[in-house]
Motif scaffolding. Structure first.
Motif, PDB file in Angstrom:
ATOM      1  N   LYS A   1       6.627   8.998   4.234  1.00 39.95           N
ATOM      2  CA  LYS A   1       7.193   9.458   5.501  1.00 39.95           C
ATOM      3  C   LYS A   1       6.099   9.540   6.557  1.00 39.95           C
ATOM      4  N   LEU A   2       6.314   8.825   7.645  1.00 40.83           N
ATOM      5  CA  LEU A   2       5.320   8.732   8.708  1.00 40.83           C
ATOM      6  C   LEU A   2       5.313  10.021   9.523  1.00 40.83           C
ATOM      7  N   LEU A   3       4.157  10.669   9.572  1.00 38.36           N
ATOM      8  CA  LEU A   3       4.019  11.928  10.302  1.00 38.36           C
ATOM      9  C   LEU A   3       3.400  11.739  11.678  1.00 38.36           C
ATOM     10  N   ASP A   4       2.340  10.934  11.745  1.00 38.53           N
ATOM     11  CA  ASP A   4       1.613  10.751  13.004  1.00 38.53           C
ATOM     12  C   ASP A   4       1.183   9.305  13.155  1.00 38.53           C
ATOM     13  N   PHE A   5       1.260   8.820  14.386  1.00 35.83           N
ATOM     14  CA  PHE A   5       0.797   7.480  14.739  1.00 35.83           C
ATOM     15  C   PHE A   5      -0.191   7.641  15.891  1.00 35.83           C
ATOM     16  N   ASN A   6      -1.457   7.458  15.597  1.00 34.89           N
ATOM     17  CA  ASN A   6      -2.488   7.516  16.633  1.00 34.89           C
ATOM     18  C   ASN A   6      -2.812   6.092  17.075  1.00 34.89           C
ATOM     19  N   PRO A   7      -2.457   5.721  18.311  1.00 34.93           N
ATOM     20  CA  PRO A   7      -2.672   4.338  18.776  1.00 34.93           C
ATOM     21  C   PRO A   7      -4.102   4.118  19.244  1.00 34.93           C
ATOM     22  N   ARG A   8      -5.047   4.504  18.404  1.00 35.18           N
ATOM     23  CA  ARG A   8      -6.472   4.396  18.732  1.00 35.18           C
ATOM     24  C   ARG A   8      -7.275   4.624  17.456  1.00 35.18           C
ATOM     25  N   MET A   9      -8.579   4.529  17.575  1.00 32.18           N
ATOM     26  CA  MET A   9      -9.476   4.756  16.460  1.00 32.18           C
ATOM     27  C   MET A   9      -9.351   6.191  15.949  1.00 32.18           C
ATOM     28  N   GLY A  10      -9.271   6.359  14.630  1.00 32.71           N
ATOM     29  CA  GLY A  10      -9.256   7.686  14.045  1.00 32.71           C
ATOM     30  C   GLY A  10     -10.668   8.201  13.828  1.00 32.71           C
ATOM     31  N   ALA A  11     -10.837   9.516  13.855  1.00 32.13           N
ATOM     32  CA  ALA A  11     -12.177  10.094  13.720  1.00 32.13           C
ATOM     33  C   ALA A  11     -12.831   9.717  12.399  1.00 32.13           C
ATOM     34  N   GLN A  12     -12.030   9.488  11.344  1.00 35.76           N
ATOM     35  CA  GLN A  12     -12.576   9.189  10.024  1.00 35.76           C
ATOM     36  C   GLN A  12     -12.583   7.698   9.718  1.00 35.76           C
ATOM     37  N   PHE A  13     -12.578   6.838  10.747  1.00 33.89           N
ATOM     38  CA  PHE A  13     -12.434   5.403  10.506  1.00 33.89           C
ATOM     39  C   PHE A  13     -13.553   4.827   9.647  1.00 33.89           C
ATOM     40  N   ARG A  14     -14.732   5.464   9.656  1.00 31.96           N
ATOM     41  CA  ARG A  14     -15.857   4.929   8.884  1.00 31.96           C
ATOM     42  C   ARG A  14     -15.675   5.125   7.384  1.00 31.96           C
ATOM     43  N   LEU A  15     -14.616   5.820   6.962  1.00 32.47           N
ATOM     44  CA  LEU A  15     -14.276   5.817   5.546  1.00 32.47           C
ATOM     45  C   LEU A  15     -14.060   4.400   5.055  1.00 32.47           C
ATOM     46  N   PHE A  16     -13.484   3.574   5.916  1.00 29.39           N
ATOM     47  CA  PHE A  16     -12.994   2.261   5.507  1.00 29.39           C
ATOM     48  C   PHE A  16     -13.915   1.133   5.945  1.00 29.39           C
ATOM     49  N   GLU A  17     -14.241   0.281   4.982  1.00 31.51           N
ATOM     50  CA  GLU A  17     -15.010  -0.933   5.251  1.00 31.51           C
ATOM     51  C   GLU A  17     -14.650  -1.933   4.168  1.00 31.51           C
ATOM     52  N   ASN A  18     -14.630  -3.219   4.517  1.00 31.37           N
ATOM     53  CA  ASN A  18     -14.337  -4.205   3.487  1.00 31.37           C
ATOM     54  C   ASN A  18     -15.619  -4.837   2.946  1.00 31.37           C
ATOM     55  N   GLU A  19     -15.473  -5.737   2.012  1.00 28.89           N
ATOM     56  CA  GLU A  19     -16.630  -6.342   1.354  1.00 28.89           C
ATOM     57  C   GLU A  19     -17.502  -7.127   2.322  1.00 28.89           C
ATOM     58  N   ALA A  20     -16.920  -7.531   3.456  1.00 32.65           N
ATOM     59  CA  ALA A  20     -17.673  -8.290   4.452  1.00 32.65           C
ATOM     60  C   ALA A  20     -18.348  -7.391   5.474  1.00 32.65           C
ATOM     61  N   GLY A  21     -18.254  -6.060   5.297  1.00 32.19           N
ATOM     62  CA  GLY A  21     -18.884  -5.133   6.224  1.00 32.19           C
ATOM     63  C   GLY A  21     -18.070  -4.862   7.472  1.00 32.19           C
ATOM     64  N   ILE A  22     -16.768  -5.061   7.409  1.00 31.26           N
ATOM     65  CA  ILE A  22     -15.896  -4.904   8.579  1.00 31.26           C
ATOM     66  C   ILE A  22     -15.140  -3.589   8.514  1.00 31.26           C
ATOM     67  N   ASP A  23     -15.228  -2.808   9.596  1.00 27.85           N
ATOM     68  CA  ASP A  23     -14.347  -1.672   9.801  1.00 27.85           C
ATOM     69  C   ASP A  23     -13.439  -1.991  10.989  1.00 27.85           C
ATOM     70  N   VAL A  24     -12.562  -1.079  11.380  1.00 26.88           N
ATOM     71  CA  VAL A  24     -11.591  -1.405  12.424  1.00 26.88           C
ATOM     72  C   VAL A  24     -12.242  -1.585  13.793  1.00 26.88           C
ATOM     73  N   VAL A  25     -13.317  -0.853  14.074  1.00 31.02           N
ATOM     74  CA  VAL A  25     -13.994  -0.992  15.368  1.00 31.02           C
ATOM     75  C   VAL A  25     -14.717  -2.331  15.445  1.00 31.02           C
ATOM     76  N   ARG A  26     -15.378  -2.719  14.371  1.00 35.31           N
ATOM     77  CA  ARG A  26     -16.025  -4.037  14.351  1.00 35.31           C
ATOM     78  C   ARG A  26     -14.994  -5.158  14.456  1.00 35.31           C
ATOM     79  N   ALA A  27     -13.858  -4.982  13.761  1.00 40.41           N
ATOM     80  CA  ALA A  27     -12.814  -6.005  13.828  1.00 40.41           C
ATOM     81  C   ALA A  27     -12.326  -6.181  15.254  1.00 40.41           C
ATOM     82  N   MET A  28     -12.118  -5.082  15.965  1.00 39.83           N
ATOM     83  CA  MET A  28     -11.649  -5.171  17.352  1.00 39.83           C
ATOM     84  C   MET A  28     -12.681  -5.871  18.239  1.00 39.83           C
TER      85      MET A  28
END
Length: 421
Positions: free
Chosen positions: A300-327
């Motif tokens: 169940k979807l509680l919140d949709f933040n249409p921007r970078m989340g404060a904890q975005f650096r939790l996530f990175e892929n094997e190529a070193g990409i997070d959401v800010v780098r992807a953008m």
């Protein structure tokens, strides 16, 4: 230059700066520091809007310049747009905008034509981010597109609150209907759990003639799991970087900012998010909060933040990409390297995780999908190559921060079964 797990360097366009855009007074924001470090480590010139010259973001070694511009987030949009354009002229070349709050994301979306003369950002339907940031707008979109969300009511008067109270199953949750109300005259302090009819009516007497609240069903902690999705979608609403994880602890407990989380693969959840984004036609970075209800097996979807989340650096892929780098890569015409997310990776926000840990131990809540051991840990503040933000955070946090933590705990405690008289 930053490298992914397999050693290939991330090739960012160093001629295009990034600008972290904050509207409002919240100097201890680790997400902005994370964005500065993430792109700064690729050699991207980084700029940021800060409350003063001594915020953690302002002292990062990866920040080329801090633009001191105190705002509340409630100013006239035209004045804010002119301020952004003035900063753009001072930077002197097109920069990628990185909003850290809903106010900034909505401002950018609703003034795309003016801001496009100086900045780069994902182009969207100008009305969509405001609707997504609104609890009522998001609920309506979920209903329209078949996305599960908590049963919700949007009372327009005290009489409607009374009628809701007659049929509601308690406890219920009250939230501010619009994200922006938290900086004006909020009806409630964040997410408030209300135990019974009398408590709801007592609280509602202070909401005025037109209550600016949403009343939602309560999803019991013992029957729920908190999940998060972070992703970046291109101009065709296709995911260029997609990540899923579980929230282990938050502050205030069970209702606030992520304090501790893990990366956990969840293809079903990623598919739900991707389909919803495609249906609504969104482009850009997203930060979603969902609660898995084990009683009916639905996310169940509680919140949709249409921007970078404060904890975005939790996530990175094997190529070193997070959401800010992807953008940044996508907006500058560079390929976005693909790769599996780094499952088992952990994220800790040092200044709020300890009080959250103590609170969660008392509550007995556990996260079933959290791995027994982390594959790696990312700290929100402390970084060996950039220590000053951590030290500045400590200096600003210790005395006023302790008082603030107590206030948040007290507010949350009153909301969990108690209401102020």
């Amino acid at each position: 230059m930053a490298r992914g797990t397999w050693g290939a360097p991330v090739q960012a366009d160093r001629s295009v700066p990034g600008l972290v855009v904050k509207l409002g007074d919240y100097p201890l924001h680790h997400g902005g520091v994370g964005a500065i470090r993430s792109l700064g480590r690729l050699g991207v010139p980084m700029y940021a809007i800060t409350e003063d010259r001594y915020t953690p973001a302002a002292v990062s070694r990866y920040l080329r310049r801090a633009f001191v511009w105190p705002t509340t987030g409630t100013e006239e949009p035209e004045w804010l747009v002119e301020g952004l354009l003035r900063i753009g002229r001072r930077i002197g070349r097109p920069a990628v905008l990185i909003p850290t709050d809903e106010e900034a994301a909505v401002l950018i979306a609703e003034h795309q034509e003016e801001l496009a003369t100086r900045f780069l950002f994902p182009r969207v339907d100008g009305k969509l981010p405001r609707r997504l940031a609104s609890k009522q707008g998001l609920h309506e979109l979920c209903v329209e597109h078949g996305i599960a969300s908590p049963t919700s009511s949007f009372p327009q008067s005290y009489d409607e609150v009374e009628r809701f109270a007659e049929r509601a199953r308690f406890p219920v949750v009250a939230k501010n209907r619009e994200a922006f109300e938290r900086r004006r005259q909020p009806a409630v302090n964040g997410t408030t759990r209300i135990a019974d009819r009398e408590g709801l009516l007592r609280l509602a007497r202070g909401w005025g003639d037109r209550p600016g609240v949403i009343l939602q069903e309560y999803l019991p902690r013992e029957d729920a799991e908190d999940w998060i999705v972070h992703a970046y979608f291109d101009a065709d609403s296709a995911p260029r970087a997609m990540f899923t994880g579980v929230k282990v602890r938050s502050w205030p407990p069970h209702a606030g900012m992520t304090a501790n989380a893990y990366v956990v693969d969840n293809p079903e959840l990623a598919d739900i998010a991707a389909r919803f984004i495609k249906q609504i036609g969104f482009a850009g970075v997203i930060d979603l909060d969902l609660r898995f209800d084990r009683r009916d097996g639905r996310y169940k979807l509680l919140d949709f933040n249409p921007r970078m989340g404060a904890q975005f650096r939790l996530f990175e892929n094997e190529a070193g990409i997070d959401v800010v780098r992807a953008m940044h890569l996508d907006l500058t015409g560079r390929p976005v390297p693909e790769g599996e997310q780094l499952a088992g990776r952990r994220y800790i926000v040092e200044n709020i995780d300890l009080p959250a840990l103590l609170a969660y131990r008392r509550s007995g809540y556990t996260t079933p999908h959290a791995p027994a051991r982390a594959s790696g840990t990312e700290l929100a503040w402390l970084a060996g190559d950039d220590p000053l933000p951590f030290l500045t955070m400590l200096a600003r946090f210790v005395r006023p921060g302790a008082k603030h933590l107590y206030h948040l705990w007290r507010t949350n405690r009153l909301g969990n079964g108690r209401v102020r008289p």
